[in-house]
Design a protein around this motif. Structure first.
Motif, short mmCIF file in Angstrom:
data_model
loop_
_atom_site.label_atom_id
_atom_site.label_comp_id
_atom_site.label_asym_id
_atom_site.label_seq_id
_atom_site.Cartn_x
_atom_site.Cartn_y
_atom_site.Cartn_z
N LEU A 26 -5.59 0.06 3.16
CA LEU A 26 -6.91 -0.53 2.90
C LEU A 26 -7.58 0.13 1.70
O LEU A 26 -8.15 -0.55 0.84
N PHE A 27 -7.51 1.46 1.65
CA PHE A 27 -8.13 2.22 0.57
C PHE A 27 -7.54 1.82 -0.78
O PHE A 27 -8.26 1.51 -1.73
N TYR A 28 -6.23 1.81 -0.86
CA TYR A 28 -5.55 1.43 -2.09
C TYR A 28 -5.71 -0.06 -2.38
O TYR A 28 -5.89 -0.47 -3.53
N GLY A 29 -5.63 -0.89 -1.34
CA GLY A 29 -5.73 -2.33 -1.53
C GLY A 29 -7.04 -2.74 -2.16
O GLY A 29 -7.09 -3.62 -3.03
N GLY A 30 -8.13 -2.11 -1.74
CA GLY A 30 -9.42 -2.43 -2.32
C GLY A 30 -9.57 -1.99 -3.76
O GLY A 30 -10.38 -2.54 -4.51
N MET A 31 -8.78 -1.01 -4.18
CA MET A 31 -8.89 -0.47 -5.53
C MET A 31 -8.10 -1.26 -6.56
O MET A 31 -8.31 -1.09 -7.77
N THR A 32 -7.19 -2.12 -6.11
CA THR A 32 -6.36 -2.87 -7.06
C THR A 32 -7.06 -4.15 -7.50
O THR A 32 -8.16 -4.46 -7.06
N ARG A 33 -6.38 -4.92 -8.35
CA ARG A 33 -6.81 -6.28 -8.65
C ARG A 33 -6.66 -7.14 -7.41
O ARG A 33 -5.84 -6.85 -6.53
N SER A 34 -7.43 -8.22 -7.34
CA SER A 34 -7.33 -9.11 -6.18
C SER A 34 -5.96 -9.76 -6.09
O SER A 34 -5.51 -10.14 -5.00
N THR A 35 -5.27 -9.88 -7.22
CA THR A 35 -3.95 -10.51 -7.23
C THR A 35 -2.81 -9.51 -6.97
O THR A 35 -1.64 -9.88 -7.06
N GLY A 36 -3.18 -8.28 -6.63
CA GLY A 36 -2.17 -7.28 -6.30
C GLY A 36 -2.41 -6.61 -4.97
O GLY A 36 -1.66 -5.69 -4.58
N VAL A 37 -3.42 -7.07 -4.22
CA VAL A 37 -3.79 -6.39 -2.98
C VAL A 37 -2.69 -6.50 -1.92
O VAL A 37 -2.43 -5.54 -1.18
N VAL A 38 -2.03 -7.64 -1.83
CA VAL A 38 -0.95 -7.80 -0.84
C VAL A 38 0.18 -6.83 -1.14
O VAL A 38 0.68 -6.13 -0.24
N ASN A 39 0.60 -6.79 -2.39
CA ASN A 39 1.67 -5.90 -2.80
C ASN A 39 1.32 -4.44 -2.50
O ASN A 39 2.15 -3.69 -1.97
N MET A 40 0.08 -4.06 -2.84
CA MET A 40 -0.32 -2.67 -2.66
C MET A 40 -0.32 -2.28 -1.20
O MET A 40 0.17 -1.20 -0.82
N MET A 41 -0.83 -3.15 -0.34
CA MET A 41 -0.88 -2.83 1.08
C MET A 41 0.51 -2.81 1.70
O MET A 41 0.81 -1.98 2.55
N LEU A 42 1.37 -3.73 1.25
CA LEU A 42 2.73 -3.75 1.79
C LEU A 42 3.52 -2.50 1.39
O LEU A 42 4.42 -2.07 2.14
N MET A 43 3.21 -1.92 0.25
CA MET A 43 3.90 -0.69 -0.14
C MET A 43 3.65 0.42 0.87
O MET A 43 4.56 1.19 1.21
N SER A 44 2.42 0.51 1.38
CA SER A 44 2.12 1.51 2.41
C SER A 44 2.80 1.16 3.73
O SER A 44 3.38 2.03 4.41
N PHE A 45 2.71 -0.10 4.13
CA PHE A 45 3.31 -0.49 5.41
C PHE A 45 4.83 -0.32 5.42
O PHE A 45 5.41 0.14 6.40
N LEU A 46 5.47 -0.68 4.31
CA LEU A 46 6.93 -0.50 4.26
C LEU A 46 7.31 0.96 4.14
O LEU A 46 8.39 1.38 4.60
N ALA A 47 6.46 1.77 3.50
CA ALA A 47 6.71 3.21 3.47
C ALA A 47 6.75 3.77 4.88
O ALA A 47 7.61 4.58 5.24
N ALA A 48 5.82 3.30 5.72
CA ALA A 48 5.80 3.75 7.11
C ALA A 48 7.02 3.25 7.87
O ALA A 48 7.67 4.01 8.61
N ALA A 49 7.36 1.98 7.69
CA ALA A 49 8.49 1.40 8.42
C ALA A 49 9.81 2.08 8.08
O ALA A 49 10.58 2.48 8.96
N ILE A 50 10.07 2.24 6.79
CA ILE A 50 11.33 2.83 6.35
C ILE A 50 11.40 4.31 6.72
O ILE A 50 12.43 4.80 7.20
N THR A 51 10.29 5.02 6.49
CA THR A 51 10.29 6.45 6.79
C THR A 51 10.52 6.71 8.27
O THR A 51 11.20 7.66 8.65
N GLY A 52 9.95 5.86 9.13
CA GLY A 52 10.16 6.05 10.56
C GLY A 52 11.63 5.99 10.93
O GLY A 52 12.13 6.83 11.70
N VAL A 53 12.35 5.04 10.36
CA VAL A 53 13.79 4.92 10.65
C VAL A 53 14.55 6.11 10.07
O VAL A 53 15.40 6.71 10.75
N VAL A 54 14.26 6.45 8.82
CA VAL A 54 14.93 7.59 8.18
C VAL A 54 14.67 8.87 8.95
O VAL A 54 15.58 9.69 9.16
N TRP A 55 13.44 9.04 9.41
CA TRP A 55 13.07 10.28 10.10
C TRP A 55 13.86 10.46 11.39
O TRP A 55 14.33 11.55 11.69
#
Length: 413
Positions: A26-55
Motif C-alpha cells: 500500500l505504501f509503495y503503491g500510493g507513491m507510484t504513478r496510477s498506471t504502475g500501482v498494480v505492478n508495484m503492489m504485486l511486487m510485494s505480494f509475490l516477494a512474500a509468496a516466493i520467499t515463503g516457499v524458499v524459506w
C-alpha cells in the motif's frame, strides 16, 4: 504440550510482521504513478509468496542450519522442507521467514515504474538465498559477525536486535544497486509525485502497527518487551518532527509524504537498537533519523540515481544511523559493556561499523552479480513507450483505476 504465553506472543508477532509486507505494498503503491500501482503492489505480494516457499524449502536452513559451513552459512539441507525441524523450532522459523519476506519486498521500491515483472520473480528467490539468508546467519545464527564468529571474536559482537543491518541496510544497499543497474525513469527529472497519498498514509499506519511485532517479537522478558514497546512508540514520532523541520528549512510546508516517510525512517532507525537504548535516547535517535533521511532523499536529484520511492534515503540511511547510534548510546549489558557514552569505550562502535561494512560490501557485490546475470537472461527494463504508457497494462493487463470502464492515466504522476 500446552501453548504457553511466550509462544502465543510469537504467533501474534509473526502475524503482525506478515501484515507489514501488504502494508508496504500500500505504501509503495500510493507513491507510484496510477498506471504502475498494480505492478508495484504485486511486487510485494509475490516477494512474500516466493520467499515463503524458499524459506520452508532451504532458506531457513541457510540462515540457521547446523552444522554451519565455515561460519558463512548454515547447513542448507539440515532443515530442508522443514521435514525434520523440531516442532518447537517451527514457530521461530516462521517468525524469521516474515523478516525475509519484507526485506526483499523493500528493495522493489527503488525500481518502480520501469522493471519487468519476470526478472523480479527471478531475483527474489536468488537474493533471499544468496544474500539475505547468509547475512541473517552471520548476525543471528552464530556466523562470522556473532560472538562465536571470526569477526565477532576479533572486533566484538555487533548489536542488531531486530534487523537494522540484516534487513534495512542489507535491503537498502541492494536497492541502490538495482536503481543504478536499471537507470533512470523517462520522467525522472520531472520529479514525479505520489498519485495517492491516502494509500501511502494507510500503508505507513499499518507498518507502524506491525513494527511492534517486528521489534518486540523476540523479547524474552516483560522488562525487555516494555523497553522495546516504548522505544518503538516514540522514535517514529520524533523522526516525523525531525523530517518536517527539514521540510520547513527548505521552504516547504509539512507534507503527508514527509510525515509517512518520517514514521518509517524512525521505525527503521530504532529496529537495531530497540532493546538496547533508553527511551530518551530513542527520541534523539528518531530526530536524527528524520533529519538524516529527509536530507538524504534529495541526494538522488544531485547524483542522478533513480531511487524511485526513496528506499535508499529511508531504509539504508536510517538503518546505518540506527546501527552506528548503538556505538555511542547502547546501555551496559550483563558483561558490563556498553556504548561510548556509557563507559564502554570504542569497542561497540567498532563492532557496529565492521558489521555495516561487511554487509554493505557483500550485499552490493552479490546484488550486482545477481541482477546482471538475470538481465542477460531476461532484460529488466520495459521499452520506453511501455514505460510512458504505464506498466500495469503491459505486464498484467490490468489497471488500478477505471472510469466508465476506461483506465485512468495520471501521466507523470
Amino acid at each position: 504440550m500446552a501453548l504457553d504465553v511466550g509462544s502465543l506472543w510469537i504467533l501474534i508477532a509473526a502475524a503482525m510482521v506478515l501484515l507489514m509486507t501488504p502494508a508496504l505494498a500500500l505504501f509503495y503503491g500510493g507513491m507510484t504513478r496510477s498506471t504502475g500501482v498494480v505492478n508495484m503492489m504485486l511486487m510485494s505480494f509475490l516477494a512474500a509468496a516466493i520467499t515463503g516457499v524458499v524459506w520452508v524449502l532451504w532458506g531457513y536452513s541457510v540462515s540457521a542450519g547446523e552444522p554451519a559451513i565455515a561460519g558463512i552459512i548454515g547447513n542448507p539441507i539440515s532443515d530442508f522442507a522443514m521435514g525434520k525441524t523440531q516442532p518447537e523450532q517451527l514457530l521461530a522459523a516462521g517468525f524469521a521467514g516474515t523478516f525475509a519476506m519484507i526485506s526483499v519486498a523493500i528493495i522493489s521500491g527503488a525500481i518502480a515504474d520501469r522493471a519487468r515483472f519476470a526478472p523480479w520473480l527471478a531475483f527474489v528467490p536468488v537474493w533471499v538465498t544468496v544474500v539475505y539468508a547468509p547475512v541473517a546467519f552471520w548476525v543471528w545464527g552464530g556466523g562470522i559477525l556473532s560472538a562465536e564468529g571470526v569477526l565477532g571474536k576479533i572486533f566484538g559482537e555487533a548489536i542488531d536486535f531486530a534487523g537494522g543491518t540484516v534487513v534495512h541496510t542489507n535491503a537498502g544497499i541492494a536497492a541502490l544497486v538495482l536503481a543504478l543497474r536499471l537507470g533512470q525513469r523517462y520522467n525522472f527529472h520531472d520529479r514525479p509525485q505520489p498519485h495517492n497519498t491516502p494509500l501511502v498514509m494507510l500503508g505507513a499506519a499499518l507498518l507502524w502497527f506491525g513494527w511492534f511485532g517486528f521489534n518486540a517479537g523476540a523479547a524474552t522478558t516483560v522488562e525487555e518487551a516494555g523497553l522495546i514497546w516504548i522505544n518503538t512508540f516514540v522514535a517514529p514520532g520524533a523522526a516525523v518532527l525531525g523530517w518536517i523541520v527539514v521540510e520547513h528549512l527548505r521552504g516547504s510546508r509539512p507534507s503527508s509524504l514527509g510525515v509517512a516517510s518520517g514514521v518509517v525512517a524512525g521505525l527503521v532507525a530504532i529496529t537495531p537498537s530497540c532493546a538496547n537504548i533508553a527511551p530518551w535516547a530513542a527520541i534523539l535517535l528518531g530526530v536524527l533519523a528524520g533529519v538524516g533521511s529527509a536530507w538524504a532523499v534529495n541526494l538522488k536529484w544531485k547524483f542522478g540515481y533513480d531511487d524511485s520511492l526513496d528506499v535508499v534515503g529511508v531504509h539504508l540511511v536510517s538503518g546505518i544511523i540506527g546501527t552506528v547510534f548503538l556505538g555511542f548510546f547502547a546501555l551496559p549489558g550483563e558483561a558490563g559493556t556498553g556504548g561510548l557514552f556509557y563507559g564502554g569505550g570504542w569497542n561497540q562502535l567498532v563492532s557496529q561499523l565492521v558489521a555495516l561494512l561487511v554487509v554493505i560490501v557483500y550485499s552490493a557485490a552479490m546484488t550486482w552479480v545477481i541482477a546482471s546475470v538475470i538481465d542477460r537472461i531476461s532484460p529488466w527494463r520495459v521499452p520506453t513507450d511501455v514505460e510512458v504508457a504505464g506498466i500495469d497494462a503491459s505486464e498484467h493487463n490490468e489497471s488500478g483505476y477505471l472510469l466508465n470502464g476506461t483506465p485512468v492515466d495520471s501521466h507523470n504522476r
